[in-house]
Motif scaffolding. Structure first.
Motif, short mmCIF file in Angstrom:
data_model
loop_
_atom_site.label_atom_id
_atom_site.label_comp_id
_atom_site.label_asym_id
_atom_site.label_seq_id
_atom_site.Cartn_x
_atom_site.Cartn_y
_atom_site.Cartn_z
N SER A 142 59.34 7.58 15.10
CA SER A 142 59.08 7.06 16.45
C SER A 142 60.16 6.07 16.87
O SER A 142 60.53 6.01 18.04
CB SER A 142 57.71 6.39 16.50
OG SER A 142 56.68 7.31 16.28
N ASN A 197 63.05 8.17 17.89
CA ASN A 197 62.73 8.86 19.15
C ASN A 197 62.88 7.92 20.34
O ASN A 197 63.39 8.30 21.40
CB ASN A 197 61.30 9.41 19.11
CG ASN A 197 61.14 10.57 18.16
OD1 ASN A 197 62.13 11.14 17.68
ND2 ASN A 197 59.92 10.94 17.85
N SER A 203 65.63 8.59 23.19
CA SER A 203 65.16 8.73 24.57
C SER A 203 65.82 7.69 25.47
O SER A 203 66.22 7.99 26.60
CB SER A 203 63.63 8.58 24.61
OG SER A 203 63.16 8.59 25.94
N TYR A 229 70.59 10.94 16.40
CA TYR A 229 69.90 12.15 15.94
C TYR A 229 70.46 12.58 14.58
O TYR A 229 69.70 12.91 13.66
CB TYR A 229 70.07 13.25 16.98
CG TYR A 229 69.64 14.63 16.55
CD1 TYR A 229 68.30 14.94 16.34
CD2 TYR A 229 70.58 15.64 16.33
CE1 TYR A 229 67.90 16.21 15.94
CE2 TYR A 229 70.20 16.91 15.95
CZ TYR A 229 68.86 17.19 15.75
OH TYR A 229 68.48 18.45 15.35
N PRO A 236 63.12 15.19 12.23
CA PRO A 236 62.82 15.17 13.66
C PRO A 236 61.51 15.91 13.93
O PRO A 236 61.20 16.90 13.27
CB PRO A 236 64.00 15.91 14.30
CG PRO A 236 65.06 15.94 13.25
CD PRO A 236 64.37 15.91 11.93
N ILE A 257 58.77 15.55 19.54
CA ILE A 257 59.19 14.54 20.52
C ILE A 257 60.69 14.26 20.38
O ILE A 257 61.39 14.07 21.39
CB ILE A 257 58.37 13.25 20.33
CG1 ILE A 257 56.89 13.51 20.63
CG2 ILE A 257 58.89 12.13 21.23
CD1 ILE A 257 55.97 12.35 20.34
N THR A 258 61.18 14.24 19.15
CA THR A 258 62.61 14.05 18.93
C THR A 258 63.42 15.08 19.70
O THR A 258 64.41 14.75 20.37
CB THR A 258 62.96 14.17 17.43
OG1 THR A 258 62.06 13.41 16.65
CG2 THR A 258 64.39 13.71 17.17
N SER A 290 63.49 14.54 23.39
CA SER A 290 64.38 13.43 23.73
C SER A 290 65.85 13.83 23.63
O SER A 290 66.65 13.51 24.52
CB SER A 290 64.10 12.24 22.80
OG SER A 290 62.77 11.80 22.94
#
Length: 693
Positions: free
Chosen positions: A389, A392, A396, A411, A421, A424-425, A428
């Motif tokens: 998180s 992420n 984001s 990343y 990941p 949500i990763t 983003s």
């Protein structure tokens, strides 16, 4: 006292002694006194003879969370043939959360040759549900059947709870359907299982069956039903639940009030939630939190912040949940002042900042135009403590601000740190690549999803369509949509329609728009966007048809609103507002700004207004866009050393984008604009998006 106890032990029978000490133990409310009683019973040898008194002492030690002392009492007593004493010890472990110990103790019980009974199994099954050991639970189920307790209502209810607690809802339902007798607790347990599995429709269907069989709903059932209705977002059913609670005086129960508040929040019925909140007899902290969440979920962040001020007036102490909601509210409105105030409040009141809250605060700063603070906060956490998180949030944040390469660096860093990941990763990073025009990198990330066992959903496809569309690769974007494994939703078709608008592809825009009108017939934004496509191709007939269609449906273009913060207050500007004491000076500044910009080569982009307006009027309409008025306000009031931060509820128009670049150069100001899609950092005549938005 001790002499009197010894006297009783010497003169009375075992039965009389049991009765006497039973009263003493029941009235014992402190650990020191319990220890004294235990000592006397041990010294006199009574503890070895009386299973009943031993059980009483075990229960009292368990109530004080002293399970080791409880176990020593068990060991002192003759338990070789007493399932009663074993069950008492099991109860102590299970009811106090010592589930692993309870399961180990049950195994010891079976090894000792003690047969379990209908009092044993509920405690063991409860421990299985908490520890999620479904294999052990199934083994216990086999013993239930083998020992003949499969028809006991309490054992069956425990089996339902165990299977549902372990996420095996279908097996829970099989046990439930085979029950020869069910009480309201059993029905509520099964309904709750479906609700917790987010199968709201099934939960409500089962509720109907429960009522058909003549069972009355208690407040526990209503809490579950309200949650199920909230999942479905069904406002009509929500009002029915509320009415039932009112008629049956169930709103006197605080959990019912909280659940109905949460239900109305998820159904978008803020006014009904406010009514419930205002009339609540008792408002606990969770009640305030529920109302705060309701406001935030429905885009009423300012109302949430105002309610928090009331909460402080009533001396209701916030907790981690409270501040998490408030952090979300600050992120929504993009107010750096409020963000700093909430962060300071958390620190000053020693509210524990766990990693979840830390990540939320980083996200808040990123969405309040302060990415630097978000990045600095991330560096205060040791690298090995950052979770998925955390990454992420930063990916984001970089993506929203147009820093795609930095997002890609993070990343790759998280993969090197063996942090996998998640879905949500990928949303983003794909969004970051889209905003930065990193097409090849985005395609590579999309293909990598299968390496991490992440199945692309509509959000990932929408990012890919947006990415390809912005790059002008419309045919490839359309092919991707046609080859989706699931049915494309409005996000996917909306991304394609926007790309068609950018590149003037009317034919493909029609395909996207027709799908959107079917999926979201009441979404005015899609009608406006398609109208703009027709206007760009000078197809005034179709523009007129769409406008007429919107009028017949009662749809209106959403009003643009631009916000700017000054002196700890948010000031809002709509396009072409009426003059007042504040806007009069703003208009004068804006008119001077237009003169200065024209000297620097500014030419208004008249495509940003409706076609059926004279050019002279079009120019005036473009000049008085809300974001330009907000900018003029900022030039008047905000010190030159500080950036001007503006938030707009819609996408920034091309004319304002060009004008803001010139303003940043002519007036030597840094301007940060947050629109509905991303951030634009204007400085020295350039924008961080590189005109790619």
């Amino acid at each position: 006292m001790f002499r009197r106890w010894f006297s009783i032990c010497n003169k009375n029978t075992i039965s009389e002694i049991d009765t006497h000490y039973d009263k003493i133990i029941q009235s014992c409310n402190t650990l020191p006194l319990l220890t004294q009683i235990h000592s006397v019973l041990t010294t006199t040898g009574i503890i070895k003879q009386s299973v009943h008194l031993s059980a009483r002492v075990i229960i009292k030690y368990a109530d004080h969370l002293h399970l080791n002392e409880a176990r020593s009492v068990f060991n002192e007593t003759d338990h070789e043939s007493s399932s009663f004493l074993w069950n008492t010890m099991l109860r102590g472990y299970a009811n106090n959360g010592y589930c692993t110990e309870a399961l180990w103790f049950y195994s010891l019980m079976r090894e000792s040759g003690i047969k379990p009974n209908n009092y044993t199994f509920p405690f063991v099954l409860k421990s299985c549900a908490v520890d999620l050991v479904i294999t052990f639970g199934k083994m216990v189920h086999s013993e239930v059947i083998r020992t003949g307790f499969g028809s006991d209502i309490y054992v069956d209810a425990a089996l339902v709870d165990m299977y549902s607690g372990c996420g095996v809802i279908d097996d829970a339902r099989k046990v439930f359907d085979k029950m020869s007798k069910r009480d309201v607790v059993c029905w509520t347990s099964m309904i709750t299982a479906y609700e917790q599995d987010e199968r709201g429709e099934t939960a409500l269907w089962l509720l109907g069956r429960m009522q058909d069989e003549g069972f009355a709903l208690d407040w526990v059932t209503i809490v579950t039903v309200a949650s199920a209705v909230g999942q479905l977002g069904d406002a009509r059913k929500g009002r029915a639940v509320h009415a039932f609670a009112l008629r049956n005086r169930l709103l006197l129960e605080v959990p019912v009030v909280n659940s109905i508040l949460a239900m109305y929040g998820k159904c978008g019925e803020v006014e009904y939630a406010e009514t419930v909140f205002v009339h609540a007899k008792v408002k606990q902290r969770i009640t305030w939190n529920s109302m705060l969440t309701c406001y935030t979920q429905n885009g009423l962040a300012s109302e949430a912040l105002n309610l928090f001020e009331q909460m402080k007036v009533f001396d209701v102490m916030p907790n981690e949940v409270t501040v998490l909601v408030l952090v979300s509210a600050c992120a929504y409105i993009g107010s750096r002042h409020h963000a700093t105030r909430i962060h300071d409040y958390i620190i000053e009141n020693n509210i524990e900042i766990n990693l979840t809250l830390w990540n939320a605060i980083m996200d808040m700063y990123a969405k309040c135009s302060d990415l630097d603070t978000a990045v600095k906060m991330s560096k205060q956490v040791p690298l090995d403590q950052l979770d998925v998180s955390s990454y992420n949030t930063l990916i984001s944040g970089y993506g929203m601000h147009g820093y795609g390469k930095q997002a890609l660096r993070l990343y790759n860093e998280m993969k090197n740190e063996n942090i996998h990941p998640n879905h949500i990763t990928f949303i983003s990073i794909l969004s970051a690549c889209s905003h930065a025009g990193l097409i090849n990198e985005g395609k590579k990330c999309f293909l990598e999803m299968k390496d991490f066992l992440v199945t692309p959903d509509s959000k990932h496809y929408a990012c890919m369509v947006d990415m390809l569309g912005r790059a002008g690769q419309l045919d490839e974007a359309y092919d991707l949509i046609k080859n989706m494994s699931s049915k494309p939703n409005d996000d996917v078709w909306g991304a394609l329609l926007l790309a068609c608008k950018m590149y003037g592809n009317t034919n493909l825009a029609k395909v996207a728009a027709n799908n959107l009108f079917c999926l979201e017939p009441q979404h005015s934004g899609y009608y406006v966007l398609m109208s703009n496509v027709y206007a760009d191709s000078r197809n005034w007939y179709e523009v007129g048809k769409l406008r007429e269609n919107m009028k017949n449906k009662g749809l209106k273009k959403p009003a643009a609103l631009s916000l700017i913060e000054f002196n700890n207050e948010l000031h809002g500007f709509h396009t072409g507002e009426q003059l007042d004491s504040v806007t009069r000076d703003v208009y004068k500044k804006m008119e001077q700004m237009i003169i200065d910009l024209k000297k620097a080569g500014y030419v208004p982009d008249l495509s940003c207004v409706f076609h059926d307006v004279e050019d002279e009027d079009k120019e005036a309409m473009v000049y008085y866009h809300g974001e330009k008025l907000a900018l003029a306000f900022g030039l008047i009031n905000i010190d030159k050393s500080l950036p001007i931060r503006i938030t707009k509820n819609l996408r920034v128009c091309s004319d304002c984008h060009s004008a803001f670049k010139l303003v940043s150069c002519v007036y030597e100001r840094k301007i940060i604009v947050r629109d509905v899609n991303r951030f634009h950092h204007f400085e020295d005549g350039l924008c961080s998006c590189n005109d790619y938005w």
